[in-house]
Design a protein around this motif. Sequence first.
Motif, PDB file in Angstrom:
ATOM      1  N   THR A 130     -14.277 -33.558   1.614  1.00 27.64           N
ATOM      2  CA  THR A 130     -14.739 -32.275   2.139  1.00 27.64           C
ATOM      3  C   THR A 130     -13.597 -31.450   2.722  1.00 27.64           C
ATOM      4  O   THR A 130     -13.366 -30.296   2.336  1.00 27.64           O
ATOM      5  CB  THR A 130     -15.812 -32.499   3.227  1.00 27.64           C
ATOM      6  N   LEU A 181     -16.584 -29.771  12.246  1.00 29.62           N
ATOM      7  CA  LEU A 181     -16.957 -31.022  11.603  1.00 29.62           C
ATOM      8  C   LEU A 181     -16.587 -32.236  12.457  1.00 29.62           C
ATOM      9  O   LEU A 181     -16.536 -33.369  11.977  1.00 29.62           O
ATOM     10  CB  LEU A 181     -16.335 -31.116  10.207  1.00 29.62           C
ATOM     11  N   GLU A 233     -13.227 -34.518  11.356  1.00 34.99           N
ATOM     12  CA  GLU A 233     -11.892 -33.940  11.522  1.00 34.99           C
ATOM     13  C   GLU A 233     -10.977 -34.901  12.286  1.00 34.99           C
ATOM     14  O   GLU A 233      -9.805 -35.073  11.951  1.00 34.99           O
ATOM     15  CB  GLU A 233     -11.986 -32.595  12.249  1.00 34.99           C
ATOM     16  N   LYS A 280     -14.492 -22.435   8.465  1.00 34.33           N
ATOM     17  CA  LYS A 280     -15.503 -23.037   9.333  1.00 34.33           C
ATOM     18  C   LYS A 280     -15.079 -22.775  10.775  1.00 34.33           C
ATOM     19  O   LYS A 280     -13.913 -22.471  11.046  1.00 34.33           O
ATOM     20  CB  LYS A 280     -15.591 -24.550   9.095  1.00 34.33           C
TER      21      LYS A 280
END
Length: 358
Positions: free
Chosen positions: A336, A38, A42, A33
């Motif tokens: 995730t 995120l 994060e 990513k």
Amino acid sequence: MNRESLKAYIEQIRPLNREAMMQMEQYLDGLTKPVGALGKLENLMIQLAGAAGTVEVKTQPKVTVIMCSDNGVCDVGVSSCPQEVTATVTYNFTRGITGMNRLSEFAKADIHIVDVGVKADFSHPLIHNRKVCYGTKNMAIEPAMTEQEALQAISVGIEETEKLIEKGYEIFGTGEMGIGNTTTSAAITAALLEEEIIKVTGKGSGALDTVYHNKVEAIKTALKVHQPTIADPIDVLAKVGGLDIAGLVGVYIAAAKHGKVVVIDGFIAAAAALVAYKLAPITKAYMIASHLSKEAGMALILQHIGLEPHFNLDMRLGEGSGCPILFNLLDMAQYTLLGMGTFEDAGVDKSNYMHIWK
């Protein structure tokens, strides 16, 4: 617990583990990513790593500590709800029928109910009897608590949190039940932030204009008569606070001392977080703000501590209701980010994409 022992306890709190945080950040940057894509998910993982001292963070099991107590200031009509509702809702937590019960069940989280000062007696195994006294005094006339009562309630919060840590709980939430406690929270906020009373005082559980007027006047009178020492959070807490707030102060302090993050619910939990922060600024590192309550003083408290809410759902239920919602976010972040593939897993040369994914 006295002031000296509380100070000695606070001195044992350590900063977040920077090495673990750096390791977590490096790991997250290596996932398939864009770096930081995120966002706050994060950041939550980095904070959890810092608290735990390892990248092997855990988000289970979770528990919200609900401190329940009554407030003598209700005698001057600061709430549209009768004071007996405190005892009723405290008992209803054991029946699984409250909003907090349902939200917690959905989040696969537990609740821990503590009677720290309800004006009633309970005989139920799910209600932990740590009663300091049967509610506070009417702060519009006399100090809400003695200093020793405030310190005892803080001690209750510390001891109950440590019991839960011994049972293996990893993530903590802060909840409360006590008719009149938006009044005590507003009084604490006005004093510690040196703000105008009107700026930090909301209508609580839908108070009528006359009730709201009583609330503002009660806070004004209490602060004028008792003159709490702004530089002394314990003095402020004792003179215009509540036993439930004091108990939650202990939760924040004990969790930080043992390297556990604590989720702040709404205004009352935030007022307790403010007291804990004033006593021990290092506790901020272990706090997570869940939502932005509709109560007037909530945003000012978070701004002062330096925290940002993770969502705004126009909630004002209290009870700890913002915590299980944030718990779901923590689970999602862990599931995730610790389950995604790295560039290496994907067979991708990360250097080819760094000019794009920054």
